[in-house]
Design an enzyme around this catalytic site. Sequence first.
Site, PDB file in Angstrom:
ATOM      1  CD  GLN A 122      -2.595   1.716   0.355  1.00  0.00           C
ATOM      2  OE1 GLN A 122      -3.051   0.859  -0.402  1.00  0.00           O
ATOM      3  NE2 GLN A 122      -2.888   2.996   0.255  1.00  0.00           N
ATOM      4  CD  GLU A 123       2.672   3.594   3.866  1.00  0.00           C
ATOM      5  OE1 GLU A 123       2.970   4.584   3.167  1.00  0.00           O
ATOM      6  OE2 GLU A 123       2.009   3.674   4.916  1.00  0.00           O
TER       7      GLU A 123
END
Length: 250
Positions: A92-93
Amino acid sequence: MIPFPGGDPKPREPVASPEPAPSIPEPQTTGGPGNGPESSTQSESAPDLDPALEDALRRDYQKHLPRLQPLFAEAGRRHGLDWRLLAAVGYQESKWNHRAVSAEGVRGLMMLTGPTARELNIRDRFDPAQSITGGAAYLSRTLTALPAQIPDPDRVWYALAAYNLGPGHVEDARVLIQARGGDPDRWDELKRVLPLLAHRAWHRHTRHGRARGGVAVRYVNSVRRYYELLVWLTDEEESRKPLLARADGT
């Protein structure tokens, strides 16, 4: 299993109910079920997931994860976390890009800020091993600092929101929930109130002020979807090993 370490709760006095106060909207039904991810090895595709998301993560799972999995696994063992949860946060990051840099200056695979990296003694945020170690340490510390009465699996969703938004804003939302007579220890309530922190009628009554709470809710939903798919992919992979062994005659 994901261990969910507890911590000594540090309750705050409830604030007065904001006046005028807009009504709390109904929760948006995005993300996985409230009881956490389920895995399946009985079908050819992961259940209840966006096909485009599945295809993209499958591709990156095969291309990038083999070299990163030992780092996630070691960090998970060290901090008592499921390595697939850490991998989902990393995806996600940065989509597992160790050279990622944001406009705000956070960088690396786990997108650590400069102050957080210094606090965790991370010298090189672009180094995948250091970044994953730092992200795992921060997430573990966040889990531990949450009030002990927050139940599983809500505790993980709270920690993920705090990873994205900061623990202070999550606590502000809990105080608002409590002031309105709700249960501050349930994710279903927190995800309704976090977006209100963007509105002055609400955040002026909080300690830490304005926050993009709606972004944090979407962040948690995304990590949950990635985690569900990683659980499914790893379970599928394990289920195929005996078949491959028999085919090889071993």
